[in-house]
Each structure stands twice: as C-alpha cells, then as structure tokens.
Design an enzyme around this catalytic site. Structure first.
Site, PDB file in Angstrom:
ATOM      1  CB  CYS A  88      -0.976  -0.002   1.179  1.00 66.85           C
ATOM      2  SG  CYS A  88      -0.370   0.784   2.677  1.00 66.85           S
ATOM      3  CD  GLU A  89      -0.501   5.589  -3.616  1.00 68.92           C
ATOM      4  OE1 GLU A  89       0.287   5.397  -4.562  1.00 68.92           O
ATOM      5  OE2 GLU A  89      -1.460   6.359  -3.670  1.00 68.92           O
ATOM      6  CG  HIS A  90      -2.238   5.475   1.728  1.00 69.06           C
ATOM      7  ND1 HIS A  90      -3.427   4.849   1.448  1.00 69.06           N
ATOM      8  CD2 HIS A  90      -2.144   6.510   0.864  1.00 69.06           C
ATOM      9  CE1 HIS A  90      -4.036   5.498   0.476  1.00 69.06           C
ATOM     10  NE2 HIS A  90      -3.287   6.501   0.103  1.00 69.06           N
ATOM     11  CG  HIS A  91       0.071   2.710   6.224  1.00 67.09           C
ATOM     12  ND1 HIS A  91      -1.154   2.646   5.614  1.00 67.09           N
ATOM     13  CD2 HIS A  91      -0.085   3.510   7.307  1.00 67.09           C
ATOM     14  CE1 HIS A  91      -2.023   3.366   6.286  1.00 67.09           C
ATOM     15  NE2 HIS A  91      -1.407   3.909   7.331  1.00 67.09           N
ATOM     16  CB  CYS A 159      -1.641  -0.490   6.642  1.00 68.12           C
ATOM     17  SG  CYS A 159      -2.903  -0.355   5.374  1.00 68.12           S
TER      18      CYS A 159
END
Ligand code: ZN
Length: 199
Positions: A88-91, A159
């Site tokens: 995931c590009e957020h975490h 995440c």
C-alpha cells in the site's frame, strides 16, 4: 494472426534502483526508530529490507500475445483466485489476496495465464487497491477491445490488520467493470456469481 504487446515497467516506476543508497537509508530509518541495528539479528536487515522492497517494486516484463477469436466465443472468460500481492502506498506495508479477472471476448482473445501476469505487473509498485483494480481493467480493455471487462480484487491490508484498527481478517473488495459487464444487469450478476463475490 497473433499480435504481441510487451508490457514494461509502468512509466512512474522508471527511475534507477540504487540498492546501496536504499540500504543506507534503511539503516538510518531503523536507527531513528530506536532499534539497535548492531545487534546480531539485525545486522543484515537494512540490506535485506532494501532488496525485498526492490523486488516488490520491480515488475517482470512479459509479452501479451493475443489471438483472433476465430471460434466466435462469446461467453465470459474468467480467471479466478489469481494471487495478488502488493504494497500500500500509504504505509508501504503489504496487502495480499486474490483477483478475479474476466472478459467477454470481442475480436481477440488472450491466454488465461496472461491475465495473472497483468495483475502481477500492476501490483509491482506502491498501490492503492482501487487503482490497481482499475488499471488491470483499463489495460485489458485497451489491448483486447472486449465486449466487457470485469476485475474484482479481495485483499487483506496489513496496515489495517496489524496496526491501527487491527481489523484482523477483514478484507477489502474492489471492482472495476466495463462495457456489457457494466451496463447489462444480467451479465454483471453472472460475472459476480462466477467470481463468488456478492455484489
Ligand atoms: Zn496502508
């Protein structure tokens, strides 16, 4: 006659990989988090982290060979339970699950194993599940010009399951439909029934 398209690294992932710089940065990162990276167990960790992420972000090239639909096959073609793993590009934590990829053939058809390769390709970079789902559908739509495309991804995001709300076992389901599978209620229902996803 067969037609061939080579799917290379997606444009945004074009920069060179510098593993040494990544290893140094990983080492700093772990130190900044208060970890004693000189401990025996952690000694090789920055290098392993760098190589692991480099591998996760490096798509394999492959050829998508398409063939004319000489038999005029006009039923849904579906590859179910294709394993998906991405980050995931957020975490920058992994998410994994399965994809179901189907299409209603038009003029051209493609080998089923290639549907898995398309998923793998677009998953090999930091992603959000919604975008990944749409990219697979858009790309197949553009290459095959089918009468319809349907992509469903069901995945567990670490995440969410390992931290934060700790929703262990919860899966996120996303779908992208095009053409007849989007417009025609019966085709759409058939697609979701075959994928085993309730929608
Ligand atoms: Zn995340």
């Amino acid at each position: 006659m067969p037609a061939r398209t080579t799917l290379r690294a997606v444009p945004e992932a074009a920069a060179e990989v510098d593993l040494d710089a990544a290893e140094r940065a990983a080492s700093e990162f772990l130190k900044a988090l208060g970890l004693a990276i000189d401990d025996e167990g952690l000694q090789g960790t920055p290098g392993r982290m760098a190589r692991a992420y480099a591998e996760l972000f490096t798509p394999r090239e492959f050829n998508l060979t398409t063939f004319p639909n000489d038999e005029g096959y006009d039923e849904l073609v579906l590859a179910r339970d294709i394993p998906v793993r991405s980050v995931c590009e957020h975490h920058l934590l992994p998410f994994s699950g399965v994809a179901h990829v189907g299409y209603l053939p038009g003029e051209r058809i493609v080998g089923l194993s290639k549907l898995a390769r398309v998923v793998e390709h677009f998953a090999s970079r930091p992603q959000v599940q919604e975008r990944l789902t749409k990219q697979v559908a858009d790309w197949l739509g553009g290459q095959l010009h089918p009468k319809g495309v349907g992509v469903v991804i069901e995945a567990e995001h670490s995440c969410m399951t390992l931290r934060g709300v700790r929703a262990a076992g919860s899966r996120t389901v996303t779908s992208a439909l095009q053409g007849i599978l989007r417009e025609d209620g019966r085709s759409r229902q058939e697609f979701f029934a075959l994928t085993g996803v309730h929608a």
